[in-house]
Scaffold this active site. Structure first.
Site, mmCIF file in Angstrom:
data_model
loop_
_atom_site.group_PDB
_atom_site.id
_atom_site.type_symbol
_atom_site.label_atom_id
_atom_site.label_comp_id
_atom_site.label_asym_id
_atom_site.label_seq_id
_atom_site.Cartn_x
_atom_site.Cartn_y
_atom_site.Cartn_z
ATOM 1 N N ASP A 1 0.814 -1.209 0.000
ATOM 2 C CA ASP A 1 0.000 0.000 0.000
ATOM 3 C C ASP A 1 0.850 1.263 0.000
ATOM 4 O O ASP A 1 0.461 2.290 -0.564
ATOM 5 C CB ASP A 1 -0.944 -0.004 1.198
ATOM 6 C CG ASP A 1 -2.157 -0.898 0.981
ATOM 7 O OD1 ASP A 1 -2.328 -1.399 -0.159
ATOM 8 O OD2 ASP A 1 -2.928 -1.093 1.936
ATOM 9 N N GLY A 2 2.013 1.225 0.657
ATOM 10 C CA GLY A 2 2.894 2.388 0.645
ATOM 11 C C GLY A 2 3.352 2.727 -0.758
ATOM 12 O O GLY A 2 3.381 3.902 -1.163
ATOM 13 N N ARG B 1 2.526 6.080 -3.195
ATOM 14 C CA ARG B 1 3.540 6.815 -3.947
ATOM 15 C C ARG B 1 3.090 7.026 -5.383
ATOM 16 O O ARG B 1 3.233 8.104 -5.949
ATOM 17 C CB ARG B 1 4.871 6.053 -3.933
ATOM 18 C CG ARG B 1 5.643 6.119 -2.633
ATOM 19 C CD ARG B 1 6.834 5.166 -2.661
ATOM 20 N NE ARG B 1 7.650 5.325 -3.858
ATOM 21 C CZ ARG B 1 8.513 4.420 -4.303
ATOM 22 N NH1 ARG B 1 8.651 3.260 -3.656
ATOM 23 N NH2 ARG B 1 9.233 4.650 -5.387
ATOM 24 N N ASN C 1 -5.370 8.690 1.280
ATOM 25 C CA ASN C 1 -5.642 8.085 2.586
ATOM 26 C C ASN C 1 -5.988 9.121 3.651
ATOM 27 O O ASN C 1 -7.084 9.107 4.195
ATOM 28 C CB ASN C 1 -4.441 7.268 3.053
ATOM 29 C CG ASN C 1 -4.593 5.789 2.799
ATOM 30 O OD1 ASN C 1 -5.553 5.348 2.176
ATOM 31 N ND2 ASN C 1 -3.656 4.997 3.274
ATOM 32 N N ASP C 2 -5.036 9.997 3.961
ATOM 33 C CA ASP C 2 -5.263 10.877 5.101
ATOM 34 C C ASP C 2 -4.284 12.039 5.149
ATOM 35 O O ASP C 2 -3.233 12.034 4.500
ATOM 36 C CB ASP C 2 -5.180 10.099 6.424
ATOM 37 C CG ASP C 2 -3.930 9.231 6.540
ATOM 38 O OD1 ASP C 2 -2.851 9.670 6.131
ATOM 39 O OD2 ASP C 2 -4.040 8.090 7.045
ATOM 40 N N ARG D 1 6.097 17.413 24.104
ATOM 41 C CA ARG D 1 5.097 18.456 23.895
ATOM 42 C C ARG D 1 3.939 17.907 23.086
ATOM 43 O O ARG D 1 4.124 17.367 22.000
ATOM 44 C CB ARG D 1 5.700 19.654 23.142
ATOM 45 C CG ARG D 1 6.801 20.396 23.889
ATOM 46 C CD ARG D 1 6.261 21.115 25.112
ATOM 47 N NE ARG D 1 5.261 22.123 24.781
ATOM 48 C CZ ARG D 1 5.574 23.374 24.423
ATOM 49 N NH1 ARG D 1 6.833 23.750 24.323
ATOM 50 N NH2 ARG D 1 4.610 24.242 24.185
ATOM 51 N N ASP E 1 -1.742 13.275 20.816
ATOM 52 C CA ASP E 1 -0.569 12.879 20.047
ATOM 53 C C ASP E 1 -0.722 13.265 18.582
ATOM 54 O O ASP E 1 0.243 13.611 17.907
ATOM 55 C CB ASP E 1 -0.343 11.368 20.149
ATOM 56 C CG ASP E 1 0.226 10.937 21.488
ATOM 57 O OD1 ASP E 1 0.528 11.828 22.324
ATOM 58 O OD2 ASP E 1 0.372 9.726 21.714
ATOM 59 N N ALA F 1 -4.985 9.470 21.057
ATOM 60 C CA ALA F 1 -4.639 9.649 22.476
ATOM 61 C C ALA F 1 -4.935 11.069 22.958
ATOM 62 O O ALA F 1 -4.055 11.749 23.480
ATOM 63 C CB ALA F 1 -3.165 9.305 22.703
#
Length: 329
Positions: free
Chosen positions: A68-69, A73, A175-176, A186, A205, A240
C-alpha cells in the site's frame, strides 16, 4: 484505454517486486507501450507529483508494484497527472492493491482491451495560513525507515470564486492528512473547526483527517470506524486525546475541517499519505476538504470490500458465537 505510456513505481527493497517489474517492462515492449520509471529515489531527491508526471511523459496508467505504501507513492502522481492507477500486491496488507504479481500480465492485457472498471475514490486537498515548509534539521528525523523527503507542497493558482481562505496547496491525499506532535515532550494542542465554527480543542498525540479509503489505515489503528470506499465523506479521529471526547467524527463530503495550532502547543508536523509535508507553529492553521479531483483506481473484478477487511485484518468469529451456533466440537 488508449495506452501509450505506462508509469512504473516499484518497491526497491523486494525481490518479488523487481521480478514483477521486469514482467511489466517486457509486456510494454511487446505491446509497443512506452514504460517510464517514476518516483525513483536518487541523490537529486524527489519531485512534486506534477513534475514526476511530466517527466514520465504523462502516462495514462500508473502501475505500482509493492504494498500500500508503494501504491500511495504512485497514486499521488497518477492523480496529479490525470492517470488511472493499478496496484500489484507483493506486500503484507494490500488494501489498495488489487492484482497479485502472478496475474500482472493478464491484468495489463485486460486494461489494454478495455476489460476493466474505474473506481472513483475521494481525495483530500488543503489550504493553509501560509505555504508549508520543512524546517532545516528535520531531515535527521527522517533518516530511519523512510526514503528521501518530498518537496514542500506547491502553491496552486486560486481560481475565480474559490471559497478557500488562505493559501491553496497542491495536495491530493488518498488516505489521510495527519497533524501530529513533533516533540516527544510536547503535545499537539489544536482547535478543530468544522465549516468555520469551532467544534473542539484537543491536546493529543495526533489528529487524523481521513478519506473512506484511508479509514482502514492510521485512523483505524487509532480506533476510528471502517467506512466503505463507496461513501463520500471525511473522518476526523484524535489519537490519544487528553479529554473525555475521544470518538471519531464522520462528516459529509461538502464539509471542511480546519486545524489551528494553539498558543501553548509544540510544533505540529503535517503528513500527507504518510509523507511529511510541513511543520506548523502556534497560530498556524490548515483547512482540509474534499478534492474536486479524485483518484481513479483500476478494478478488474467486483471487490468484496468487507471480505477483504475480514481477510487482511485476520478477523475471526468469537469462540462463544461459534459455540452458540452448534458448530464447535
Amino acid at each position: 484505454m488508449q495506452l501509450r505510456t505506462l508509469g512504473l513505481v516499484v518497491h526497491g527493497g523486494k525481490s518479488r517486486a523487481a521480478e514483477a517489474a521486469e514482467v511489466a517492462r517486457a509486456w510494454a515492449a511487446r505491446c509497443g507501450v512506452t514504460c517510464a520509471e517514476i518516483d525513483v529515489w536518487s541523490g537529486d531527491g524527489r519531485l512534486s507529483a506534477a513534475e514526476e508526471a511530466a517527466r514520465a511523459g504523462h502516462p495514462e496508467l500508473v502501475v505500482t508494484i509493492g504494498g500500500d505504501g508503494t501504491f500511495l507513492r504512485g497514486a499521488r502522481i497518477a492523480v496529479a497527472g490525470g492517470a488511472a492507477v493499478l496496484g500489484v500486491d507483493v506486500g503484507r496488507v494490500g488494501f489498495l492493491t488489487v492484482v497479485e504479481a502472478d496475474g500482472l500480465t493478464d491484468a495489463l492485457d485486460a486494461v489494454l482491451a478495455d476489460r476493466y472498471e474505474i473506481d472513483e475514490r475521494l481525495t483530500l486537498t488543503m489550504c493553509a495560513s501560509r505555504p508549508l515548509a520543512i524546517p532545516p534539521g528535520i531531515e535527521a528525523l527522517l533518516r530511519y525507515g523512510r526514503g528521501p523527503a518530498l518537496p514542500a507542497p506547491q502553491v496552486r493558482p486560486r481560481v475565480h470564486g474559490d471559497p478557500d481562505a488562505g493559501v491553496p496547496l497542491e495536495i491530493h491525499a488518498l488516505n489521510d492528512v495527519v497533524f501530529e506532535k513533533l516533540a516527544r515532550d510536547r503535545q499537539a494542542s489544536v482547535a478543530i473547526f468544522v465549516d468555520g465554527r469551532r467544534f473542539v480543542s484537543y491536546s493529543a498525540d495526533a489528529v487524523i483527517v481521513s478519506t473512506p479509503t484511508g479509514s482502514t489505515a492510521y485512523s483505524f489503528a487509532a480506533g476510528g470506524p471502517v467506512l466503505s470506499p463507496a461513501l463520500a465523506g471525511l473522518v476526523l479521529t484524535p489519537v490519544a486525546p487528553h479529554m473525555s471526547f475521544n470518538r471519531s467524527l464522520v462528516l459529509a463530503r461538502e464539509q471542511r475541517v480546519a486545524v489551528q495550532v494553539l498558543e501553548r502547543s509544540g510544533q505540529v508536523a503535517v503528513s500527507v499519505d504518510g509523507a511529511l509535508r510541513g511543520v506548523l507553529d502556534p497560530g498556524d492553521w490548515v483547512s482540509v476538504h474534499a478534492d474536486p479531483v479524485g483518484a481513479r483506481l483500476v478494478r478488474l473484478d467486483e471487490i468484496d470490500f468487507l471480505g477483504r477487511v475480514r481477510t487482511k485484518l485476520g478477523l475471526a468469529d468469537a469462540a462463544a458465537a461459534v459455540a452458540d451456533s452448534g458448530d464447535a466440537g
